[in-house]
Scaffold this active site. Sequence first.
Site, PDB file in Angstrom:
ATOM      1  N   CYS A   2    -103.715  13.789  17.165  1.00 49.55           N
ATOM      2  CA  CYS A   2    -103.639  13.859  18.722  1.00 49.55           C
ATOM      3  C   CYS A   2    -104.720  12.968  19.118  1.00 49.55           C
ATOM      4  O   CYS A   2    -105.387  12.491  18.681  1.00 49.55           O
ATOM      5  CB  CYS A   2    -104.012  15.351  18.788  1.00 49.55           C
ATOM      6  N   ARG A  78    -100.919  15.891  22.315  1.00 52.92           N
ATOM      7  CA  ARG A  78    -100.551  16.181  20.874  1.00 52.92           C
ATOM      8  C   ARG A  78     -99.308  15.619  20.497  1.00 52.92           C
ATOM      9  O   ARG A  78     -98.432  15.085  21.083  1.00 52.92           O
ATOM     10  CB  ARG A  78    -100.056  17.846  21.316  1.00 52.92           C
ATOM     11  N   LEU A  79     -99.643  15.220  19.105  1.00 56.97           N
ATOM     12  CA  LEU A  79     -98.752  14.846  18.360  1.00 56.97           C
ATOM     13  C   LEU A  79     -98.317  15.809  17.399  1.00 56.97           C
ATOM     14  O   LEU A  79     -99.178  16.300  16.467  1.00 56.97           O
ATOM     15  CB  LEU A  79     -98.929  13.524  17.508  1.00 56.97           C
ATOM     16  N   ILE A  81     -97.290  18.009  14.483  1.00 62.60           N
ATOM     17  CA  ILE A  81     -97.152  17.746  12.884  1.00 62.60           C
ATOM     18  C   ILE A  81     -97.040  18.790  12.311  1.00 62.60           C
ATOM     19  O   ILE A  81     -96.140  19.300  11.497  1.00 62.60           O
ATOM     20  CB  ILE A  81     -98.273  16.910  12.397  1.00 62.60           C
ATOM     21  N   LEU A  82     -97.881  19.990  12.432  1.00 61.80           N
ATOM     22  CA  LEU A  82     -97.827  21.304  12.034  1.00 61.80           C
ATOM     23  C   LEU A  82     -97.402  22.207  12.855  1.00 61.80           C
ATOM     24  O   LEU A  82     -98.364  22.392  14.077  1.00 61.80           O
ATOM     25  CB  LEU A  82     -99.049  21.624  11.375  1.00 61.80           C
ATOM     26  N   GLY A 103    -106.628  15.595  14.446  1.00 58.32           N
ATOM     27  CA  GLY A 103    -106.738  15.647  12.889  1.00 58.32           C
ATOM     28  C   GLY A 103    -105.825  16.604  12.470  1.00 58.32           C
ATOM     29  O   GLY A 103    -104.861  17.244  12.813  1.00 58.32           O
ATOM     30  N   GLY A 398    -103.325   4.204   0.675  1.00 60.91           N
ATOM     31  CA  GLY A 398    -104.373   4.089  -0.391  1.00 60.91           C
ATOM     32  C   GLY A 398    -105.487   3.786   0.004  1.00 60.91           C
ATOM     33  O   GLY A 398    -106.377   3.274  -0.602  1.00 60.91           O
TER      34      GLY A 398
END
Length: 644
Positions: A2, A78-79, A81-82, A103, A398
């Site tokens: 976010c 807000r993005l 995700i959960l 995060g 990575g």
Amino acid sequence: MCGIFGLINKGGVDVNHLIKCTDLINYRGPDDSGYMLYNGLDSPNIYAGKDTNSESIGMHKLESIPADKFKLGFGHRRLSILDVSPHGHQPMIFDSLCIIFNGEVYNYLEIRLELEKTGRTFRTGSDTEVILQAWDQWGEACLDRFNGMFAFLILDWKKNILWAVRDRFGVKPLYFSVKSGYVAFSSEVKQLRLLNEYKFLLNDHIAFDYLKYGYLDHELDTFEKNINQLMPGQIMTYDLANDDIKLASWYTFQPKKWIGTFEQACEEFRRLLKDAVKLRLRSDVPVGSALSGGLDSSTIVCLMRELLDEAGDESKVLETVTSCSLDKKYDETEFAEIINRKTNSRSHKVYPDFEKLQADLEKLVWHLDYPFGSTSQFSQWCVFEGANKAGLTVMIDGQGADEQLAGYGGNDLPLYSGLLRKGKFGVLKNEIKSYKSQHGQLPIGFLLGAIHSLLPKNLKGIYPERMRTDLDPTQFWLKDFSSTTNNKMNRSLKANLLDQIQISPLPSLLRYEDRNSMAFSVESRTPFMDYRILEFALGLPEEFIYKNGERKFILRKAFKDIVPSEILNRRDKMGFVSSEERWMKEEGKDWFFDQIVSDKLDTTKFNINEVASYTNRVMSGDIEFSFEPWRILNFNFWVNKMSI
């Protein structure tokens, strides 16, 4: 993932500033927005903004944010995700605590279970609520339990204290500015530039470090005076009652010394990295991977496939995004395709080119906030743009492996110096033999440099200047306009790796990762940045990391059963490279020269004639190509935009 903004009002700002500074970064959180206002007397109130999700408004009975006076305000984008439902709406309140959080805490399910055993219950499936209840249960000590990337603000209005927290290695950003009219916190620097009292004031010390050494994001200070960053593993405690600010470290990097065998270390490395990837696969939205074709990203994709198969998701198709080039010198497509075939992955390809660099440069510079090291960051920009177009909200890559596993070529001299200093002449002999076998010549320069590093100070001058390891590089094009960070030569491989993690280049690479991904509303996840892996890797004997001329020795051996040999046996490090050298010498030659040798160059910082001469010599091939011309170009481009 976010975007956050926090504002402590000392009488110098109004609610419109809180709204503008939050909405400026709407790309970090396009799914929802919210606000909190606290007047210092009653409990805080949560409000809706113009972009607040209608379901959030209904569930939480939110009113529109009023033009009220306030002592402290939070803004959040807000993005999801959960727990993508409105239950995860922020700012979030629990008892006397209010949080805005950017995060992920990947092990939130395990922490939640631990909290439930104490009798606690939860109303959401989000990691945000886990943070709140963990803070309520254990206070600051809860941070030691978190495995993730995070930056957050927590207000306890009963105690009248605000905390600002950044994760162990600074994967997520958190900036702050202390002025007479306010104290502000933000996910990105550009938010702070919208506030009253802001004036662009260049920090010459940071600018000089960048131009001379390429150092970035390595200190509390930034390119701008009066704007700072919370350092990795730091916590700020702000006592609102007496206006007292304290900075402290909640985490100090302490590698765990390995005492087992190499085979046991390989087994432990496999366990740790596999678990790190497993945790980062937790998501309620599509997950893909940034695949370069190099060892690090290939290992991650192979582990993702293995984990999905073990979970019974054999039919699930992985999706990867790869940066490609029509110039074979800079193209890794053939290696990426080996991994795509092995893992049954659907490949998305992007082709960064010079024309797109020209077209996107202004947007790229704006999103990154500050200058950057090379056009490799443009390639990464294109990868995350490709992820967005492919509908991938989360990307795993990575990042972070090179710095802890000696992936860079600059580790040879510290390695030889350390072996010589410790009297490990047999190991040194083997490394010399391996170097000659791989390169067709002895590492004379490294050996002379290692011997020079052992000489007492009064004898170092017997070496010619070009061979001395204790002297700064000579850049005739750069004026000595500021004091500088000491660019010391490290005395061992381990010391060099620590500097790469804590000073350069990892801190700047994490900034690029955050801004490039968030510019396209994509969350990037980096398993190699799991603190357990970093503590493990830096506690290993050096010969487990770099042996017989093989960098990332333990990574190659630990994953030889799942990563194809064509990848394991590669020795040409590339990553998300660009065709910068060719662009500068061929199709973009005139543009690069005009951008570098500009009439807008600051004569207090640059010797103009020397800049022109140096640029011409690089372009003609008279001297070896480096990223210094890009630093001149990028700094000049950025500082002139800032000065408008």
